[in-house]
Design a protein around this motif. Sequence first.
Motif, PDB file in Angstrom:
ATOM      1  N   ILE A   1       0.863  -1.182   0.000  1.00  0.00           N
ATOM      2  CA  ILE A   1       0.000   0.000   0.000  1.00  0.00           C
ATOM      3  C   ILE A   1       0.896   1.229   0.000  1.00  0.00           C
ATOM      4  CG2 ILE A   1      -1.838   1.258   1.181  1.00  0.00           C
ATOM      5  CD1 ILE A   1      -2.699  -1.335   2.487  1.00  0.00           C
ATOM      6  N   ASP A   2       0.704   2.095  -0.981  1.00  0.00           N
ATOM      7  CA  ASP A   2       1.485   3.329  -1.103  1.00  0.00           C
ATOM      8  C   ASP A   2       0.558   4.534  -1.058  1.00  0.00           C
ATOM      9  OD1 ASP A   2       3.784   1.791  -1.442  1.00  0.00           O
ATOM     10  OD2 ASP A   2       3.510   1.691  -3.615  1.00  0.00           O
ATOM     11  N   PHE A   3       1.113   5.633  -0.552  1.00  0.00           N
ATOM     12  CA  PHE A   3       0.365   6.900  -0.502  1.00  0.00           C
ATOM     13  C   PHE A   3       0.767   7.758  -1.680  1.00  0.00           C
ATOM     14  CE2 PHE A   3       0.049  11.377   0.617  1.00  0.00           C
ATOM     15  CZ  PHE A   3      -1.267  11.474   1.033  1.00  0.00           C
ATOM     16  N   GLU A   4      -0.233   8.310  -2.363  1.00  0.00           N
ATOM     17  CA  GLU A   4       0.014   9.227  -3.466  1.00  0.00           C
ATOM     18  C   GLU A   4      -0.516  10.597  -3.083  1.00  0.00           C
ATOM     19  OE1 GLU A   4      -1.824   7.571  -6.907  1.00  0.00           O
ATOM     20  OE2 GLU A   4      -0.096   6.297  -7.382  1.00  0.00           O
ATOM     21  N   PRO A   5       0.343  11.603  -3.026  1.00  0.00           N
ATOM     22  CA  PRO A   5      -0.119  12.942  -2.629  1.00  0.00           C
ATOM     23  C   PRO A   5      -1.058  13.541  -3.664  1.00  0.00           C
ATOM     24  CG  PRO A   5       2.144  13.025  -3.414  1.00  0.00           C
ATOM     25  CD  PRO A   5       1.766  11.564  -3.350  1.00  0.00           C
ATOM     26  N   THR A   6      -1.864  14.473  -3.200  1.00  0.00           N
ATOM     27  CA  THR A   6      -2.757  15.185  -4.102  1.00  0.00           C
ATOM     28  C   THR A   6      -1.943  16.064  -5.031  1.00  0.00           C
ATOM     29  OG1 THR A   6      -4.464  15.192  -2.395  1.00  0.00           O
ATOM     30  CG2 THR A   6      -4.737  16.756  -4.193  1.00  0.00           C
ATOM     31  N   GLU A   7      -2.374  16.133  -6.280  1.00  0.00           N
ATOM     32  CA  GLU A   7      -1.683  17.004  -7.221  1.00  0.00           C
ATOM     33  C   GLU A   7      -1.696  18.430  -6.692  1.00  0.00           C
ATOM     34  OE1 GLU A   7      -3.335  16.668 -11.054  1.00  0.00           O
ATOM     35  OE2 GLU A   7      -2.886  14.531 -11.283  1.00  0.00           O
ATOM     36  N   GLU A   8      -0.533  19.025  -6.706  1.00  0.00           N
ATOM     37  CA  GLU A   8      -0.376  20.342  -6.110  1.00  0.00           C
ATOM     38  C   GLU A   8      -1.252  21.361  -6.832  1.00  0.00           C
ATOM     39  OE1 GLU A   8       3.234  23.365  -4.793  1.00  0.00           O
ATOM     40  OE2 GLU A   8       3.648  21.372  -5.572  1.00  0.00           O
ATOM     41  N   ALA A   9      -2.178  21.930  -6.076  1.00  0.00           N
ATOM     42  CA  ALA A   9      -3.089  22.921  -6.645  1.00  0.00           C
ATOM     43  C   ALA A   9      -2.699  24.312  -6.142  1.00  0.00           C
ATOM     44  CB  ALA A   9      -4.535  22.585  -6.265  1.00  0.00           C
ATOM     45  N   CYS A  10      -3.442  25.294  -6.605  1.00  0.00           N
ATOM     46  CA  CYS A  10      -3.109  26.674  -6.256  1.00  0.00           C
ATOM     47  C   CYS A  10      -3.552  27.037  -4.854  1.00  0.00           C
ATOM     48  CB  CYS A  10      -3.731  27.633  -7.272  1.00  0.00           C
ATOM     49  SG  CYS A  10      -5.534  27.488  -7.396  1.00  0.00           S
ATOM     50  N   ASP A  11      -4.467  26.249  -4.256  1.00  0.00           N
ATOM     51  CA  ASP A  11      -5.012  26.642  -2.965  1.00  0.00           C
ATOM     52  C   ASP A  11      -4.659  25.691  -1.823  1.00  0.00           C
ATOM     53  OD1 ASP A  11      -6.441  24.610  -4.031  1.00  0.00           O
ATOM     54  OD2 ASP A  11      -8.429  25.440  -3.632  1.00  0.00           O
ATOM     55  N   LEU A  12      -4.258  24.446  -2.109  1.00  0.00           N
ATOM     56  CA  LEU A  12      -4.007  23.498  -1.028  1.00  0.00           C
ATOM     57  C   LEU A  12      -2.966  22.477  -1.471  1.00  0.00           C
ATOM     58  CD1 LEU A  12      -4.803  22.431   1.795  1.00  0.00           C
ATOM     59  CD2 LEU A  12      -6.541  21.039   0.683  1.00  0.00           C
ATOM     60  N   LYS A  13      -2.096  22.111  -0.535  1.00  0.00           N
ATOM     61  CA  LYS A  13      -1.075  21.093  -0.788  1.00  0.00           C
ATOM     62  C   LYS A  13      -1.178  20.028   0.286  1.00  0.00           C
ATOM     63  CE  LYS A  13       3.908  20.411  -1.375  1.00  0.00           C
ATOM     64  NZ  LYS A  13       5.241  21.055  -1.372  1.00  0.00           N
ATOM     65  N   VAL A  14      -1.254  18.762  -0.131  1.00  0.00           N
ATOM     66  CA  VAL A  14      -1.379  17.625   0.774  1.00  0.00           C
ATOM     67  C   VAL A  14      -0.226  16.670   0.515  1.00  0.00           C
ATOM     68  CG1 VAL A  14      -2.806  15.683   1.505  1.00  0.00           C
ATOM     69  CG2 VAL A  14      -3.883  17.838   0.847  1.00  0.00           C
ATOM     70  N   GLU A  15       0.502  16.298   1.555  1.00  0.00           N
ATOM     71  CA  GLU A  15       1.602  15.360   1.407  1.00  0.00           C
ATOM     72  C   GLU A  15       1.735  14.538   2.680  1.00  0.00           C
ATOM     73  OE1 GLU A  15       5.099  17.575   0.652  1.00  0.00           O
ATOM     74  OE2 GLU A  15       5.016  18.749   2.499  1.00  0.00           O
ATOM     75  N   LEU A  16       2.354  13.360   2.559  1.00  0.00           N
ATOM     76  CA  LEU A  16       2.506  12.451   3.681  1.00  0.00           C
ATOM     77  C   LEU A  16       3.524  13.005   4.672  1.00  0.00           C
ATOM     78  CD1 LEU A  16       1.516   9.627   4.637  1.00  0.00           C
ATOM     79  CD2 LEU A  16       3.591   8.692   3.610  1.00  0.00           C
ATOM     80  N   SER A  17       3.196  12.907   5.968  1.00  0.00           N
ATOM     81  CA  SER A  17       4.093  13.401   7.007  1.00  0.00           C
ATOM     82  C   SER A  17       5.346  12.532   7.086  1.00  0.00           C
ATOM     83  CB  SER A  17       3.380  13.419   8.359  1.00  0.00           C
ATOM     84  OG  SER A  17       2.213  14.221   8.311  1.00  0.00           O
ATOM     85  N   GLU A  18       6.415  13.118   7.600  1.00  0.00           N
ATOM     86  CA  GLU A  18       7.667  12.390   7.735  1.00  0.00           C
ATOM     87  C   GLU A  18       7.531  11.213   8.695  1.00  0.00           C
ATOM     88  OE1 GLU A  18      10.466  12.565   6.170  1.00  0.00           O
ATOM     89  OE2 GLU A  18       9.896  14.238   4.887  1.00  0.00           O
ATOM     90  N   SER A  19       6.683  11.363   9.714  1.00  0.00           N
ATOM     91  CA  SER A  19       6.509  10.287  10.701  1.00  0.00           C
ATOM     92  C   SER A  19       5.861   9.052  10.104  1.00  0.00           C
ATOM     93  CB  SER A  19       5.674  10.798  11.884  1.00  0.00           C
ATOM     94  OG  SER A  19       4.404  11.253  11.442  1.00  0.00           O
ATOM     95  N   SER A  20       5.142   9.195   8.967  1.00  0.00           N
ATOM     96  CA  SER A  20       4.474   8.066   8.333  1.00  0.00           C
ATOM     97  C   SER A  20       5.269   7.483   7.173  1.00  0.00           C
ATOM     98  CB  SER A  20       3.081   8.484   7.827  1.00  0.00           C
ATOM     99  OG  SER A  20       2.256   8.899   8.897  1.00  0.00           O
ATOM    100  N   ARG A  21       6.412   8.074   6.851  1.00  0.00           N
ATOM    101  CA  ARG A  21       7.215   7.585   5.730  1.00  0.00           C
ATOM    102  C   ARG A  21       8.093   6.415   6.166  1.00  0.00           C
ATOM    103  NH1 ARG A  21       7.565  11.256   1.312  1.00  0.00           N
ATOM    104  NH2 ARG A  21       6.443  13.194   1.724  1.00  0.00           N
ATOM    105  N   ASN A  22       8.404   5.563   5.221  1.00  0.00           N
ATOM    106  CA  ASN A  22       9.270   4.410   5.451  1.00  0.00           C
ATOM    107  C   ASN A  22      10.558   4.612   4.656  1.00  0.00           C
ATOM    108  OD1 ASN A  22      10.391   1.949   6.059  1.00  0.00           O
ATOM    109  ND2 ASN A  22       8.991   0.750   4.787  1.00  0.00           N
ATOM    110  N   ASP A  23      11.618   5.005   5.349  1.00  0.00           N
ATOM    111  CA  ASP A  23      12.899   5.308   4.703  1.00  0.00           C
ATOM    112  C   ASP A  23      12.735   6.376   3.630  1.00  0.00           C
ATOM    113  OD1 ASP A  23      14.166   3.420   6.284  1.00  0.00           O
ATOM    114  OD2 ASP A  23      13.899   1.821   4.812  1.00  0.00           O
TER     115      ASP A  23
END
Length: 403
Positions: A172-194
């Motif tokens: 299972i992988d997380f894919e961030p939301t495409e960067e838009a002009c009003d909001l940016k969503v990305e996975l936190s460092e605490s949830s990343r694996n290496d």
Amino acid sequence: RPSATMQAGAEAEEINASMCKTDFYVTVSYRQERPSVRTRPSRGGRGRGADRGGAGKGRGRGRGRGRSFVSTSEEFSAASEDQSDETSGVPDDVTLEYSGTVVWSRPMEASFIPGLGANQPCGIIHPSTKIDHSGDESDIEFIAVDGGKVAAKCTLHTQNASEELCTEIVGIDFEPTEEACDLKVELSESSRNDGKCELYKSSIEDRCSVLSVGSKLSVAYTVDVNLSNDETMARANLGALKVNWMPFPLKLPDDVTSHSIKRFNGHGPLRLLKPSTVRFLGPSCEVQRAPFKADVSVHPTSPRVATPFEVHYEIENLTNFHQTLELAMTDPSGCNDSGLLFSGLINGKLVLGPNEKQILAYSVVAVRAGKAVLPPLSASSNRYRTWVVHDTGDKHSPLYIFP
């Protein structure tokens, strides 16, 4: 077949409802050879030899019809020598036709709920943060503060496991939301694996990766949300989860006796060279700029038995107005089951000037080791009539006391 991108909810079910049925037709044509035999001449145009098989008919209904028959030895031995003739085998063209329906089902379903450790309301204006909100669980929605973190929990399950249609989860992988002009969503460092956006990866001996009858696979993760400089509120999906999966072999019936097949302990669907992928859109989340900032921390971070420690609530006024907050803590005497002794502010008011920051603290002593829950603290804004801090039993993260 079902579409590659799926979204949990009734809308996705309606979209895929008309895409999961396939009618198939199979036609098998072959030439059947006849042996050279002596047959009894037909009487009244009705033969019991090659004509009985229905070679002229040539079509079956999926039950293997269309076979040719020959007379038994008793029949042609009783015929006289002058009434019989020797015929050579003439091949027959036989056609069998089968039809059926395959109902395709989605390999799995996904559901999302808010996870533990979510941010405090910080006074944002939303129906769920209102002081008089009923707290009905049926209208749970993801809300977040600009620059904060959103905790989510995704549960995967299959609805057709009872029919032995199991699914093996590879990763299972997380894919961030495409960067838009009003909001940016990305996975936190605490949830990343290496450093990778990998939430789960199965191993060879991992039995939890197979979704069978009554089984579920849950993953928890945290995402960072940030508004652009000009926006005060935005709504978007919290990324997407890319699930790599493989079909699981079907169980062989008990009456299968072939050892060459039995040793595989299953049959079909065929093993794929690489996993298939299905994507689930994350839950919709509303992100706002908050009038307050509230953080909770424990000092030291690993409390021990009989050693006092402090719980800090850092509240900052981000507006240019004077703000008054009403403070209320659940009576610590009702939390004796947690094995904690408290000392400090329980009820009162807190006045904050423009852009002022204050720290509320109380002391705690643990009398036994193990899991403990701190008493809920609530702070509400008189101006906005919303919660700034709202610790409830289902959202408050547990505390672990070391010996």
